[in-house]
Scaffold this motif. Structure first.
Motif, PDB file in Angstrom:
ATOM      1  N   THR A   1      -8.277  -2.571  -9.448  1.00 18.10           N
ATOM      2  CA  THR A   1      -7.325  -3.264  -8.574  1.00 18.10           C
ATOM      3  C   THR A   1      -5.910  -3.138  -9.138  1.00 18.10           C
ATOM      4  O   THR A   1      -4.949  -2.952  -8.402  1.00 18.10           O
ATOM      5  N   PHE A   2      -5.800  -3.263 -10.451  1.00 18.04           N
ATOM      6  CA  PHE A   2      -4.492  -3.243 -11.106  1.00 18.04           C
ATOM      7  C   PHE A   2      -4.413  -2.084 -12.104  1.00 18.04           C
ATOM      8  O   PHE A   2      -4.395  -2.312 -13.326  1.00 18.04           O
TER       9      PHE A   2
ATOM     10  N   SER B   1      -8.215 -11.721  -7.702  1.00 22.85           N
ATOM     11  CA  SER B   1      -7.055 -10.965  -8.203  1.00 22.85           C
ATOM     12  C   SER B   1      -5.975 -11.914  -8.701  1.00 22.85           C
ATOM     13  O   SER B   1      -5.398 -11.724  -9.777  1.00 22.85           O
TER      14      SER B   1
ATOM     15  N   LYS C   1       0.996  -9.162  -1.261  1.00 23.90           N
ATOM     16  CA  LYS C   1       0.157  -7.970  -1.359  1.00 23.90           C
ATOM     17  C   LYS C   1      -0.422  -7.884  -2.757  1.00 23.90           C
ATOM     18  O   LYS C   1       0.198  -8.341  -3.726  1.00 23.90           O
ATOM     19  N   VAL C   2      -1.605  -7.301  -2.848  1.00 21.58           N
ATOM     20  CA  VAL C   2      -2.193  -6.982  -4.144  1.00 21.58           C
ATOM     21  C   VAL C   2      -1.857  -5.511  -4.403  1.00 21.58           C
ATOM     22  O   VAL C   2      -2.411  -4.625  -3.750  1.00 21.58           O
ATOM     23  N   THR C   3      -0.923  -5.264  -5.308  1.00 23.99           N
ATOM     24  CA  THR C   3      -0.486  -3.883  -5.561  1.00 23.99           C
ATOM     25  C   THR C   3      -0.991  -3.430  -6.933  1.00 23.99           C
ATOM     26  O   THR C   3      -1.403  -4.255  -7.754  1.00 23.99           O
ATOM     27  N   PRO C   4      -0.967  -2.106  -7.189  1.00 23.22           N
ATOM     28  CA  PRO C   4      -1.460  -1.598  -8.485  1.00 23.22           C
ATOM     29  C   PRO C   4      -0.758  -2.243  -9.682  1.00 23.22           C
ATOM     30  O   PRO C   4      -1.344  -2.367 -10.753  1.00 23.22           O
ATOM     31  N   SER C   5       0.472  -2.704  -9.490  1.00 25.48           N
ATOM     32  CA  SER C   5       1.184  -3.299 -10.622  1.00 25.48           C
ATOM     33  C   SER C   5       1.198  -4.819 -10.564  1.00 25.48           C
ATOM     34  O   SER C   5       1.991  -5.465 -11.238  1.00 25.48           O
TER      35      SER C   5
ATOM     36  N   TYR D   1       6.127 -12.206  -1.196  1.00 30.61           N
ATOM     37  CA  TYR D   1       7.389 -11.918  -0.529  1.00 30.61           C
ATOM     38  C   TYR D   1       8.061 -13.203  -0.044  1.00 30.61           C
ATOM     39  O   TYR D   1       8.046 -13.523   1.148  1.00 30.61           O
TER      40      TYR D   1
ATOM     41  N   ASP E   1      -8.841  -0.848  -3.075  1.00 30.07           N
ATOM     42  CA  ASP E   1      -7.987  -1.020  -1.918  1.00 30.07           C
ATOM     43  C   ASP E   1      -8.730  -0.464  -0.705  1.00 30.07           C
ATOM     44  O   ASP E   1      -9.651   0.346  -0.848  1.00 30.07           O
TER      45      ASP E   1
ATOM     46  N   LYS F   1       2.366  -9.135  -5.408  1.00 26.30           N
ATOM     47  CA  LYS F   1       3.752  -9.311  -4.980  1.00 26.30           C
ATOM     48  C   LYS F   1       3.788 -10.364  -3.877  1.00 26.30           C
ATOM     49  O   LYS F   1       3.142 -10.198  -2.834  1.00 26.30           O
TER      50      LYS F   1
END
Lengths: 228, 228, 228, 228, 228, 228
Positions: free
Chosen positions: A72-73, A37, A213-217, A222, F204, A220
Motif C-alpha cells: 500500500t505504501f 492504512s 486518498k491512500v497514496t504510495p507515499s 485534502y 490499489d 493525503k
C-alpha cells in the motif's frame, strides 16, 4: 494540551495539531474505507520520529498485514527496519480475547517504551461474543485499563453500511474519546474516500467532511476541498 | 415558577429564564454533539454563582473530564479553584450502577449544599443491563428518588443516529421533565451544531431549532438564527 | 348520542360535540406534544361544570403534575379550589400496576361521582412488563373493566417518533374507542403542534390535521387553519 | 360463479358482482379506516335481503358495537328489528380464543341459517398469542374449518401503519381467499378514505384505488374517481 | 439445453424457450400477484401437450383451487377432462409437512409419468416452523430430493411487500435454480401486474420488467411493452 | 506483489493485474447477479493456463453446476477436458459443514497442485447454523486455515437486497481480504449487471462502478463505461 501527531499532515491540521495525548480514538468506517492504512501510518510516522508503536491485528496475520502495508505504501521503505529495531511491532494474539489484547498492550507499553497503539478491530472482538452485554462490559473495562497506560490509541471499528446517512452509534462511539469517520462514498458511479473528525473530547477540531486518498507515499487529506 | 439559570445566555432565554427548579432534564444527542460541554457549563455557571454542583461521570475518569473541560473552555480559568472549594465536584463511581449514583447524589445534596447535578450518561447505565426492563425500573426508581431531593438535574442520553429525522423516543424521554436535543447536523459537508428545547413540563419555551457553538468562553446559542 | 364536552372549543367541534359518553380515547403523541396538558384540561373543564374527574399519573408526582399544570395554565385560577372540593383529584399509585389503577378508578367512580378519568400514561405500564403479551392481556382486561364503569376516559400513549409518517399502530390503537393524534411537527426549523382525530367509533368527526397551541388560558385548536 | 352481494353498490361493482360464495375475505386497514363499518354493513345488507348474519366482536362489547353502528348509520333504522328477529346477531365470546369463535360460528351456521359471518378482528387473536407460530397454526386450522361451512366470511385485520407504501403482508394475506385494503390516506392535511380490492381468488376484479365515505345511509364507494 | 415450455408465449420467449429441464424455479410475489394462476397454467399447458402435472396446494382445498382456476380461465374448458384423465392432479396433503409433499411427489413422478410439479407455497411450510433453521434444512433437503427426480418444478413463494424496491432475498432465492418475480405495482392509483425473470441458472434470459395480464384465455405477457 | 490473473480482462485491469497471491476475496451479490459465473470463469481461465482449480458447490449438484456453466459459456468448449484432466474439479461435500470444506481444500491443495479455489457460497454455511456466533467462529477459523494454504480463493456471499444502497456489511466483509460487489441494478425497467472492486487489502484498484455482461465467450467487464 499535549498532542500526538498522526504524521498525516491534513489530518493533524484538522485535529488542531494531533490526537490529544493519552486519548483513545475510534476510526470508524466500512470495509475498504482505509481504516487499516490510516491506523498503520499513525504508528509508522510515530516510529520514524522515535516513538514506539504496537499494532494488534485481530483479522489478518502479522505477515499479511505487513506485506499489505508495504504494498500500500511502497514509499515507506523502512518498514522492515523499523520492525527489526522494535520501533514498530505487529502482533496477532492467539485468541480473539480482549484480555489477551490487554496483556500484550500492558506488557509492551511498560517494557518497550511503546507510546502508540492500534487495535484492529474492536468489531472482531464484538463478533466473538454471543451476548452484546458481555462485549460492552469487556470494552468498558478495557478502556479503563487503557486510561492508566502511557499511550495514545487508535481502535478501528467496522461500519455496517457505506452510506453516511446510515451511521448508527454504538458503545464504541460512546466510550471512546474521539471518533474519526472514514467513508467510501458513491459519487457518480465512483467510490470516493472522505473523512471527518466527528468527536474529540477536550479539543476543538475541523467539522468538515474532506476527501482523502491512500497514496504510495502515505495518506493525503485534502483539507478545504469538497467531496461532491 | 422558580427557575435555575443554566448560565448559557441563549439557552436561558429559550427556556424562559432557566430550567424549572427541581426538575430533571435530559440532554439528548449523538457522540460529539456537545452534551458533556453543555452539562459541565451548567454546573460551572452555577458554582460561579455560589450554587454547589456535582458531575457524575460514568464514561471518563475525573481527571480526563476536568482536563477536557479546561481545554474546551480555556476562559473558565477558575475551574480548579471551584473544584478545590468543593463548589464543583466531579465523581466517577466505582461501579456502573444506578444505586451508587443515587447514594453519591443523596449524600452530597444533603451534606454539601449541592443544588445542581449532572449524570453523564444514562446510556452507560442502560448498556450495563442485559434486560431493558431492569434498566427501565432502575431509571424509574432513580427518578422517584431525585424528585425528593433539593436539586435540579441534567442527565445526558446518547442518541444512536446523527440525523434529526431518526430520533427515537424511549424511556428517558418519557420520564424526564424536560428534553433538550443537541444535533450535529450535516450542512453542505460540514457538521453544524444545533439545539432545540423539545419538552419542558410546566413551562413555555422556544420551539425553534437554533445553531450553537462551543467556544473557549462558553457555549453560545444563536437564538433567532437559522441553521440551514 | 350523548357526548362529553372536552371543554376545548375547537376540539369539541372536531368531535361533533365531544367524546361519545362512556367511550375511551387514546391521546397519542411524542414527548412534549401536549398530551398531559390536553388530558388535564379535559378534567379541569369537566370539574368546572360540576363533573368529577380523576387524573392517574404514572410518571410525575401529584405535586409536580399540579404545579406544572398551574404553570402551564395560569388563567385556570381555581385548580386548587377544584382539588380541595374533590371535583378534581390527582393520584399517583404506589406501584406501576394496571390492577392498582383499576382499583383506584373503580373506587372513585362508584363513591365520588367521578365521570371523567385520565390515565397518564399507558406506556409507563407497558414498559413495566417484560413480555408484551402480558401488557396486552392486562390492557385488554382493563378496557373490559372500564366499559362497565360510568365514566369517559382519556388514556395517554407515548409515540416513539416525532414524524407523522412514522406512526406505528399497536394494541392501544386497536382496543381504544377513539384516537386523537398530537404532533410536534418540524416546519422550517420550528416545532409546530398539530392534532387530528384519527378514529372515533360510532361518531363522525373532522378528518383534518389542524394546528393547536397550549396557551395560558387553555388549549386553542385552530380548526380550519393549515399547518404548513 | 355464485356471488354474495355486499350490498355496498360500488364495492360490488369492483368485485364483479360480489364476494365469491363460500370465500373468506380479509378487510385490512389501520384504526379508523372503516373496517368495522364495512363489515357490519355487509351483514346488515344481507340481513335485509333475508340472509342471516353473525358478527363476532373481539374488541368491543355487543352493546357498544350496536350503539356505534346505529350512530354511524342512522338511516339503517331497522338494525334493532333485524337483531330481534335473529337475522343479525352480534356476539362477544367470553375468551379471546379461536376455538370459541369457531364453535359459535359452527353452531349458528348449522342451526340459524347464518350465511354471512364477520370476525372483528383476527389481530385481537394474534395479539393473544405469545408465539406467532401458534397463531399461524390456529388461523390455518380455523380457515380449514371455515371452508367446510356454508358461509361467506369477512375477517378484519389491523394494519400497523397508515401509509399505503408500508403494507406488510403476513399470514392472513396468504391464507385468505381475498383481500380488501382500506386506507386512511394523508392528502394535504386531510385524511381521505380509499379502498382497493387487492386479491380475490378465482375472480377478476377492479384494480383501482378509489375513494369511499362512511355516510349515514351506508358506505359509498366512488368507483371511477381519483383519490389524489 | 433441453427446455420445458411453460406454454405462456411471452414468458417462454423471455426464458429463451422455456424453463431448463429438471430445474426448479421460484415464482415470487405478494398476495394477488398471480402466482397461483401462472403456476397452474404451467401445468395445464403441459397436460394439454401430454405431459403429466401435479399441483400440490398447501393453502386452498383441491375443490377451491380447481373452481378458482376454472373461473380465472373460463377458456380452459378441458380442465375437468384433464383432471379425470389424470394428466392434471391437484393434491392437498393432510399435513403442512415437506416430508408429505416429498412423498407425494416421488410417488406420482415415478408411477404417473408426471413431468411437471407445482408446490404452492413454500411460505406455508416456512410459517409452520418455529425455527427458521429447521425450515432451511428442510427446504435444502427437499431440493436435493427434487434434483434426483425427472421433473421440472415451480415453487411459489410469498413476498411480504408489494414494492419492487422492498424485495428481500432469502433461502428460497439462494437455493432455487431460477426466480421469476411477479409484481402488483402501483401506477397512478391502479395496480398493474408486471414480471421479470430475475435468475435462471445456466440460461440466458430477458432482463426486462414487462407487464402481464391474467385473461380468460390464459396469462398474456407483453414482451417489449413498458410498465410505467 | 505477485498476482493471480482472473482471466477476465476488464476485471484484471480493475484489480491492477489480478487478485494478490494467497489472498481471499468475497464475491458479493444477490441471486442472479453472476457470482457463480464469475467464480467459475476464474477457475476455468486458471485451468487453461495450467493452474489447478477446485470449485466447492454447496447449493447445486456437481452435474447441474457443470451443465449450467457449459450452457452459460458455450465457447468454453474444453470444460469437460479440463475436468477429466483434473485441472478443474467440482465437488459437492456430503454435508453443509465448513470442516468438510476445509478438509477437501486442504487435501486437494497439497496433493493435486490446486492453486485456485472457489467456495459457493458462504451463505449456505451461514444458513446452516442456528447461532450467528457459531458461524462467525467457524468462518474465522476457516480463514485462518486458508491463510496457511498455497491458494487464492473466491468465496461467494449472497446479498439480501438487489439495491446498491441497501448493502449491509457483515462478518464476511470484515475478514476477507477483498470484496467484489456484483449488482443487478434497475435501470428503466431493465436489470443491468454492474460490478465494483470494493476492497482489496494491500493493493490499489479501480474505484469505479462498471457494467458487465455474461456472454457465451466469458464475462465482459466494460471498464470506463457508465451504468446509468
Amino acid at each position: 494540551m499535549e498532542r500526538v501527531k498522526t504524521g498525516i499532515a491534513g489530518l493533524d491540521k484538522m485535529l488542531n495539531g494531533g490526537i490529544p495525548l493519552h486519548r483513545h480514538v475510534a476510526v470508524y468506517g466500512g470495509p475498504g474505507a482505509g481504516k487499516t492504512s490510516l491506523a498503520f501510518e499513525y504508528l509508522y510516522q510515530g516510529a520514524k520520529e522515535g516513538e514506539g508503536g504496537i499494532y494488534i491485528t485481530l483479522e489478518e496475520t502479522e505477515e499479511d498485514l505487513v506485506a499489505n502495508m508495504k504494498n500500500t505504501f511502497p514509499m515507506f521503505s523502512d518498514i522492515d527496519a523499523l520492525i527489526q529495531s522494535k520501533k514498530l511491532e505487529v502482533v496477532k494474539p492467539d485468541k480473539l480475547q480482549m484480555e489477551d489484547v490487554a496483556n500484550i498492550l500492558e506488557d509492551r507499553i511498560t517494557s518497550n517504551e511503546v507510546k502508540r497503539a492500534v487495535i484492529d478491530s474492536a468489531t472482531m472482538i464484538r463478533l466473538s461474543f454471543k451476548e452484546e452485554i458481555e462485549y460492552r462490559q469487556t470494552l468498558f473495562e478495557f478502556l479503563s485499563l487503557l486510561r492508566n497506560l502511557d499511550c495514545t490509541t487508535i481502535v478501528t471499528v467496522e461500519a455496517t453500511s457505506p452510506r453516511k446517512e446510515a451511521i448508527v452509534f454504538d458503545i464504541e462511539h460512546f466510550v471512546m474519546d474521539g471518533i474519526i469517520n472514514l467513508y467510501n462514498l458513491d459519487r457518480e458511479e465512483r467510490r470516493i474516500r472522505a473523512l471527518e473528525v466527528f468527536k474529540m473530547r477536550g479539543s476543538d477540531h475541523s467539522r468538515d467532511l474532506v476527501p482523502f486518498k491512500v497514496t504510495p507515499s502515505g495518506i493525503k487529506v485534502y483539507v478545504g476541498e469538497r467531496v461532491f
